[in-house]
Write a protein that holds these residues in place. Structure first.
Motif, PDB file in Angstrom:
ATOM      1  N   ASP A  50     -28.628 -93.477 -55.327  1.00 21.09           N
ATOM      2  CA  ASP A  50     -28.552 -94.395 -56.772  1.00 21.09           C
ATOM      3  C   ASP A  50     -29.863 -94.509 -57.469  1.00 21.09           C
ATOM      4  O   ASP A  50     -31.152 -94.762 -56.897  1.00 21.09           O
ATOM      5  N   GLU A  51     -29.536 -92.814 -57.618  1.00 24.73           N
ATOM      6  CA  GLU A  51     -30.332 -92.692 -58.570  1.00 24.73           C
ATOM      7  C   GLU A  51     -31.374 -92.165 -58.719  1.00 24.73           C
ATOM      8  O   GLU A  51     -32.329 -91.822 -59.153  1.00 24.73           O
ATOM      9  N   LYS A  52     -32.206 -92.486 -57.078  1.00 24.81           N
ATOM     10  CA  LYS A  52     -32.944 -92.202 -56.424  1.00 24.81           C
ATOM     11  C   LYS A  52     -33.659 -90.455 -55.768  1.00 24.81           C
ATOM     12  O   LYS A  52     -32.668 -90.602 -54.887  1.00 24.81           O
ATOM     13  N   GLN A  53     -34.087 -89.847 -55.968  1.00 28.00           N
ATOM     14  CA  GLN A  53     -33.778 -88.698 -55.284  1.00 28.00           C
ATOM     15  C   GLN A  53     -34.104 -88.366 -54.164  1.00 28.00           C
ATOM     16  O   GLN A  53     -35.434 -89.022 -53.876  1.00 28.00           O
ATOM     17  N   ILE A  54     -33.079 -87.919 -53.469  1.00 28.67           N
ATOM     18  CA  ILE A  54     -33.380 -87.508 -51.423  1.00 28.67           C
ATOM     19  C   ILE A  54     -33.104 -86.075 -51.054  1.00 28.67           C
ATOM     20  O   ILE A  54     -33.994 -86.274 -49.964  1.00 28.67           O
ATOM     21  N   GLY A  55     -33.345 -84.918 -52.184  1.00 29.16           N
ATOM     22  CA  GLY A  55     -33.044 -83.957 -52.068  1.00 29.16           C
ATOM     23  C   GLY A  55     -33.654 -83.302 -52.878  1.00 29.16           C
ATOM     24  O   GLY A  55     -33.465 -83.455 -53.758  1.00 29.16           O
ATOM     25  N   PHE A  56     -33.449 -81.806 -52.774  1.00 27.27           N
ATOM     26  CA  PHE A  56     -33.908 -80.294 -53.577  1.00 27.27           C
ATOM     27  C   PHE A  56     -33.496 -79.377 -53.170  1.00 27.27           C
ATOM     28  O   PHE A  56     -33.104 -79.092 -51.490  1.00 27.27           O
ATOM     29  N   THR A  57     -32.870 -77.963 -53.791  1.00 26.73           N
ATOM     30  CA  THR A  57     -33.072 -76.430 -53.165  1.00 26.73           C
ATOM     31  C   THR A  57     -32.407 -76.392 -55.036  1.00 26.73           C
ATOM     32  O   THR A  57     -32.764 -76.217 -55.450  1.00 26.73           O
ATOM     33  N   ARG A  58     -33.017 -74.887 -54.558  1.00 28.09           N
ATOM     34  CA  ARG A  58     -32.800 -74.288 -55.819  1.00 28.09           C
ATOM     35  C   ARG A  58     -32.559 -72.619 -55.580  1.00 28.09           C
ATOM     36  O   ARG A  58     -32.896 -72.266 -53.678  1.00 28.09           O
ATOM     37  N   VAL A  59     -32.133 -71.950 -56.790  1.00 24.68           N
ATOM     38  CA  VAL A  59     -31.565 -70.706 -56.626  1.00 24.68           C
ATOM     39  C   VAL A  59     -31.752 -69.512 -57.609  1.00 24.68           C
ATOM     40  O   VAL A  59     -31.722 -69.783 -58.778  1.00 24.68           O
ATOM     41  N   LEU A  60     -32.475 -68.811 -56.691  1.00 26.28           N
ATOM     42  CA  LEU A  60     -32.903 -67.550 -57.662  1.00 26.28           C
ATOM     43  C   LEU A  60     -31.906 -66.660 -57.274  1.00 26.28           C
ATOM     44  O   LEU A  60     -31.461 -65.883 -56.822  1.00 26.28           O
ATOM     45  N   THR A  61     -31.568 -66.225 -58.542  1.00 27.37           N
ATOM     46  CA  THR A  61     -30.027 -65.420 -58.629  1.00 27.37           C
ATOM     47  C   THR A  61     -30.224 -64.624 -60.368  1.00 27.37           C
ATOM     48  O   THR A  61     -30.654 -64.901 -61.410  1.00 27.37           O
ATOM     49  N   ASP A  62     -29.534 -63.347 -60.115  1.00 25.07           N
ATOM     50  CA  ASP A  62     -29.507 -62.982 -61.302  1.00 25.07           C
ATOM     51  C   ASP A  62     -27.867 -63.032 -61.734  1.00 25.07           C
ATOM     52  O   ASP A  62     -26.875 -62.822 -62.141  1.00 25.07           O
ATOM     53  N   TYR A  63     -26.951 -63.661 -61.165  1.00 26.93           N
ATOM     54  CA  TYR A  63     -25.814 -63.904 -60.785  1.00 26.93           C
ATOM     55  C   TYR A  63     -24.885 -63.550 -60.830  1.00 26.93           C
ATOM     56  O   TYR A  63     -22.891 -63.812 -61.358  1.00 26.93           O
ATOM     57  N   VAL A  64     -24.978 -61.998 -60.601  1.00 26.66           N
ATOM     58  CA  VAL A  64     -24.030 -61.207 -60.348  1.00 26.66           C
ATOM     59  C   VAL A  64     -24.391 -60.632 -58.737  1.00 26.66           C
ATOM     60  O   VAL A  64     -23.217 -60.426 -57.905  1.00 26.66           O
ATOM     61  N   VAL A  65     -25.335 -60.178 -58.716  1.00 26.76           N
ATOM     62  CA  VAL A  65     -25.470 -59.242 -57.374  1.00 26.76           C
ATOM     63  C   VAL A  65     -26.489 -60.340 -56.575  1.00 26.76           C
ATOM     64  O   VAL A  65     -25.802 -59.842 -55.444  1.00 26.76           O
ATOM     65  N   TYR A  66     -26.415 -61.220 -56.670  1.00 24.12           N
ATOM     66  CA  TYR A  66     -27.873 -61.285 -55.592  1.00 24.12           C
ATOM     67  C   TYR A  66     -28.152 -62.843 -55.463  1.00 24.12           C
ATOM     68  O   TYR A  66     -28.532 -62.853 -56.879  1.00 24.12           O
ATOM     69  N   ALA A  67     -28.466 -63.609 -54.482  1.00 24.46           N
ATOM     70  CA  ALA A  67     -28.686 -64.949 -54.884  1.00 24.46           C
ATOM     71  C   ALA A  67     -30.024 -65.017 -53.568  1.00 24.46           C
ATOM     72  O   ALA A  67     -29.020 -65.367 -52.439  1.00 24.46           O
ATOM     73  N   TYR A  68     -30.647 -65.901 -53.812  1.00 25.20           N
ATOM     74  CA  TYR A  68     -31.936 -66.895 -52.835  1.00 25.20           C
ATOM     75  C   TYR A  68     -31.599 -67.737 -53.105  1.00 25.20           C
ATOM     76  O   TYR A  68     -32.392 -68.309 -53.888  1.00 25.20           O
ATOM     77  N   LEU A  69     -31.835 -68.414 -51.376  1.00 23.43           N
ATOM     78  CA  LEU A  69     -31.473 -69.892 -51.484  1.00 23.43           C
ATOM     79  C   LEU A  69     -32.247 -70.557 -50.912  1.00 23.43           C
ATOM     80  O   LEU A  69     -33.250 -69.829 -50.417  1.00 23.43           O
TER      81      LEU A  69
END
Length: 134
Positions: A50-69
């Motif tokens: 309902d438009e109020k933030q309840i969570g989050f995540t982020r991904v550190l990535t090069d978009y091809v080889v590796y992604a760190y959640l």
């Protein structure tokens, strides 16, 4: 009640994110400036009820080889409602993240959540090295 998951960094509530992270076991002591820097350099997902933030995540990535959640969370009051699964499904389905060969994350207590999305112990953990600056 409607859930929206967005990668729009302008919608992120930095104070909310910082407050949660400083109470977490993995990011205690992270300053608000450090949180801002991590957001600037990552693909971020905010989850809103309902438009109020309840969570989050982020991904550190090069978009091809590796992604760190990293920094995956749902506020305590909303845990157990399936929102973490929705957030993870959105991350895993994001079109820009489909070419990634290796995903990684660290967790102390959420193995069952991540296993639902294909994460597991590494076959050769001795290959993984790290350096921790304290």
């Amino acid at each position: 009640m409607s859930i929206v998951i967005s990668t729009d960094k302008e919608k992120l509530d930095i104070n909310f994110i910082h407050e949660f992270l400083t109470r977490s076991y993995w990011a205690a002591g992270r300053t608000k400036e450090q949180v801002k820097t991590t957001i600037e350099h990552s693909m971020c997902f905010g989850i809103y009820l309902d438009e109020k933030q309840i969570g989050f995540t982020r991904v550190l990535t090069d978009y091809v080889v590796y992604a760190y959640l990293m920094d995956v969370f749902i506020i305590e009051q909303q845990q157990g409602n399936g929102y973490a699964k929705q957030l993870m499904q959105t991350v895993m389905d994001h079109p820009e993240l489909q070419a990634i060969r290796r995903w990684m994350l660290l967790t102390k207590d959420a193995h069952k959540l991540y296993q639902q999305f294909g994460f597991d112990s590494m076959d050769n953990p001795s290959w993984v090295m790290g350096k921790l600056n304290i």
